[in-house]
Design a protein around this motif. Sequence first.
Motif, PDB file in Angstrom:
ATOM      1  N   ILE A  20       1.712   1.619  -3.817  1.00 51.10           N
ATOM      2  CA  ILE A  20       0.605   2.035  -4.673  1.00 51.10           C
ATOM      3  C   ILE A  20      -0.074   3.266  -4.085  1.00 51.10           C
ATOM      4  CG2 ILE A  20       0.174  -0.241  -5.636  1.00 51.10           C
ATOM      5  CD1 ILE A  20      -2.035  -0.608  -3.688  1.00 51.10           C
ATOM      6  N   ALA A  21       0.575   3.860  -3.046  1.00 51.33           N
ATOM      7  CA  ALA A  21      -0.083   4.931  -2.297  1.00 51.33           C
ATOM      8  C   ALA A  21      -0.436   6.124  -3.172  1.00 51.33           C
ATOM      9  CB  ALA A  21       0.799   5.391  -1.152  1.00 51.33           C
ATOM     10  N   LYS A  22       0.452   6.446  -4.128  1.00 50.21           N
ATOM     11  CA  LYS A  22       0.225   7.622  -4.949  1.00 50.21           C
ATOM     12  C   LYS A  22      -1.081   7.517  -5.704  1.00 50.21           C
ATOM     13  CE  LYS A  22       4.435  10.029  -6.139  1.00 50.21           C
ATOM     14  NZ  LYS A  22       5.635   9.873  -6.953  1.00 50.21           N
ATOM     15  N   THR A  23      -1.361   6.332  -6.132  1.00 55.12           N
ATOM     16  CA  THR A  23      -2.539   6.148  -6.954  1.00 55.12           C
ATOM     17  C   THR A  23      -3.644   5.435  -6.187  1.00 55.12           C
ATOM     18  OG1 THR A  23      -1.633   4.082  -7.722  1.00 55.12           O
ATOM     19  CG2 THR A  23      -1.225   6.017  -9.057  1.00 55.12           C
ATOM     20  N   TYR A  24      -3.411   5.253  -4.929  1.00 56.87           N
ATOM     21  CA  TYR A  24      -4.352   4.506  -4.142  1.00 56.87           C
ATOM     22  C   TYR A  24      -5.761   5.085  -4.291  1.00 56.87           C
ATOM     23  CZ  TYR A  24      -6.886   2.661  -0.249  1.00 56.87           C
ATOM     24  OH  TYR A  24      -7.840   2.060   0.501  1.00 56.87           O
ATOM     25  N   PRO A  25      -6.809   4.329  -4.424  1.00 55.69           N
ATOM     26  CA  PRO A  25      -6.792   2.880  -4.406  1.00 55.69           C
ATOM     27  C   PRO A  25      -6.836   2.275  -5.782  1.00 55.69           C
ATOM     28  CG  PRO A  25      -8.990   3.653  -4.096  1.00 55.69           C
ATOM     29  CD  PRO A  25      -8.169   4.847  -4.447  1.00 55.69           C
ATOM     30  N   SER A  26      -6.545   3.049  -6.811  1.00 56.35           N
ATOM     31  CA  SER A  26      -6.535   2.453  -8.136  1.00 56.35           C
ATOM     32  C   SER A  26      -5.319   1.543  -8.271  1.00 56.35           C
ATOM     33  CB  SER A  26      -6.483   3.545  -9.184  1.00 56.35           C
ATOM     34  OG  SER A  26      -6.137   2.973 -10.420  1.00 56.35           O
ATOM     35  N   PRO A  27      -5.466   0.354  -8.810  1.00 53.96           N
ATOM     36  CA  PRO A  27      -4.345  -0.586  -8.875  1.00 53.96           C
ATOM     37  C   PRO A  27      -3.308  -0.228  -9.938  1.00 53.96           C
ATOM     38  CG  PRO A  27      -6.292  -1.526  -9.881  1.00 53.96           C
ATOM     39  CD  PRO A  27      -6.710  -0.219  -9.291  1.00 53.96           C
ATOM     40  N   VAL A  28      -3.662   0.599 -10.925  1.00 50.13           N
ATOM     41  CA  VAL A  28      -2.699   0.964 -11.960  1.00 50.13           C
ATOM     42  C   VAL A  28      -2.590   2.479 -12.058  1.00 50.13           C
ATOM     43  CG1 VAL A  28      -2.805  -1.033 -13.463  1.00 50.13           C
ATOM     44  CG2 VAL A  28      -4.592   0.707 -13.590  1.00 50.13           C
ATOM     45  N   PRO A  29      -1.443   3.041 -12.354  1.00 49.03           N
ATOM     46  CA  PRO A  29      -0.135   2.398 -12.349  1.00 49.03           C
ATOM     47  C   PRO A  29       0.454   2.437 -10.941  1.00 49.03           C
ATOM     48  CG  PRO A  29       0.053   4.652 -13.106  1.00 49.03           C
ATOM     49  CD  PRO A  29      -1.377   4.455 -12.753  1.00 49.03           C
ATOM     50  N   SER A  49       0.831  -1.202   0.000  1.00 49.68           N
ATOM     51  CA  SER A  49       0.000   0.000   0.000  1.00 49.68           C
ATOM     52  C   SER A  49       0.869   1.257   0.000  1.00 49.68           C
ATOM     53  CB  SER A  49      -1.003  -0.002   1.158  1.00 49.68           C
ATOM     54  OG  SER A  49      -0.400  -0.364   2.348  1.00 49.68           O
ATOM     55  N   ARG A  77       5.287  -0.917  -7.848  1.00 46.45           N
ATOM     56  CA  ARG A  77       5.788  -2.208  -7.404  1.00 46.45           C
ATOM     57  C   ARG A  77       6.660  -2.817  -8.496  1.00 46.45           C
ATOM     58  NH1 ARG A  77       0.309  -4.936  -5.399  1.00 46.45           N
ATOM     59  NH2 ARG A  77      -0.460  -3.803  -7.205  1.00 46.45           N
TER      60      ARG A  77
END
Lengths: 294, 355
Positions: free
Chosen positions: A148-157, A145, A160
């Motif tokens: 992916i925090a910058k885009t959280y909660p979208s999984p892309v991009p 998390s 990782r």
Amino acid sequence: MTTVERAVGGPAPVEVQRSFPPPWLRRGGSWLLNIYAVLGLVYLFIPIFVIVAFSFNAEETKFNFTWDGFTFDNWAHPFAEQGLVDAFVLSLEIAAIATAVAVVLGGLVALALTRYRFRGSALVNLFLVLPLTTPEIVLGASLASLFIAKTYPSPVPDSRGFLAILIAHVMFCVSFVALTVKARLRGFDWTLEDAAMDLGAGPVRTFTKVTLPLMLPGIMAAALLSFALSLDDFIITLFNSGDQTTFPIYIYGAAQRAIPPQIQVLSSMILIVSVGILATGTFVGRRRERAATS
Amino acid sequence: MAGAADTAPKRGRFAPYGLLSPGIIWLILFFLVPVAILLRASLSSQPERFVPDDLRFKWKWSNFSNALNRFGPQFQDAMRNALIAAVVVAVIIAAVVVLRRGLWHSTRARRLLIGALVAGFFGAYIITSTVDGWGDHFQRSFLYAGIATLLCIAIGYPLAYVIAFRGGAYKNLLLGLVVVPFFTTYLIRTIAWKTILFDNGPVVDILQSIGVLGDSGRLLATPGAVIGGLAYNFLPFMVLPIYVSLEKIDVNLVDAARDLYSSPARAFRKVVLPLSLPGIFAGTLLTFIPASGDFINAELLGSPTTSMIGNVVQNQFLVQLDYPTAAALSFVLMAIITIAVLIYAKALGTEDLTG
């Protein structure tokens, strides 16, 4: 001091002192306990025998679960599965880099904790243990998390991938290295440093000629441990791998699709190498001891 | 040999902090911060669409209760079970203390027992008050991990004992033998167990022919297989700390007990066992914690009816992409474990915890 003791007490002074277990126990039903312990060791090796045996399996089904006959083919072509080789090389790379970074960071922490008395050292000790007492799945999920925090909660991009795995591995290796080196340094005679200084050595020379050599066995043990841990880590890596496939992740995928016998071959190779390292270590240790006593 | 005062660590003003900072900063950045982000995720709502640089954080406490309720239909039963378990543990501990007054006189054992007692009650308190429901998966996780830990003690203690006291010149070799199997990858070892327990494999065939298993009986996909896998995979984490604590024991103490006409069994119970308690506790933590969060054994050796909380977290996070639920579940797991660990650490002292 140990040298003197050995020279006086003969080759195995420890045995002479030891009257425990008492003769009663030694003679009587103690063999039962020994057999129990041997059975425990056998239990540890059961799956290992299976792995080595199935590396010689002439696999006919997709999964390497049933014995289909003996063959040397798998060992003749250990690198036949390109994906497996790539994954293995990636794991070795990550383990090597993570170990190198973790040894430096963890070694310094251990040095600070054993060499000095300072405010907050108890807190640091506790803090070092925390990553080890947190379930891997929580570590994996929390690091993921972060990445992916910058885009959280979208999984892309998300970020990782290779660097994320490396950061994660260094994180848990630092704790292991610091604790291992710390345990080895406990009871270390720091006056040796003063002695070197008194004899005119500078701080750098003292560190490289006195402190570092004395830390080295602990550092070696810690490096081996963290290399093995990194190579073997699956849960944290799975959460942070992105598109990267490490050795354990490849095996995880294979367990759902098809298990090539090369997996068993490579595992047997790792086993042989580690037994080799262990045997060499024991042998060198013995020789050094013998050299010290003679 | 120099006196104790001479070898004591130096006093440092700035140097220790300088040495510490790189490693500790790494741990803060990549352990503490992520955990804080996870906590935040567990309390936030999942927005409908992707908005760059806008986390659209909204408090959503109900993630916890939703997550737990979804995976915990048997809340009432579980709460009762947890209470009963806590009371049983407390009674057993109290009985041990009363019956074994010798144990009570050892300060460390007393601290440990008090710690265990407090942890038991505290655990029961959390379970029954803050948590809205207690999932089957949580129950199974702690049950399987608990049984696996007990199995590890049962197998690991005698093994460590024999190596420490009877290993002689072969001590390091024997310790090496304990560790060597674990240089093969974790997943491969578990797959090997799957091979051993395979439905058409020789082990199942034999057990079926002698009637232990029914004709259609299986070993795979049973709780036993999962527990066995967990116990196997974490055994060295039990053996090594116990070995370390046994190795530290001054055999003169045992001799003294024997000189004072203590029977060997009594010497073991009064001297060796209490002194090895730190090892057992450290081993318990190192076994129980990873086992309770594990999902590999349940996935490879178990079935959906044996899946543990780790399987749920992994599925929610990596498959369903439902981060808030996954985060809430991991937090409940971590909170329970952390509180227990802190209490044990207090009772033990962290020095002993790390061997």
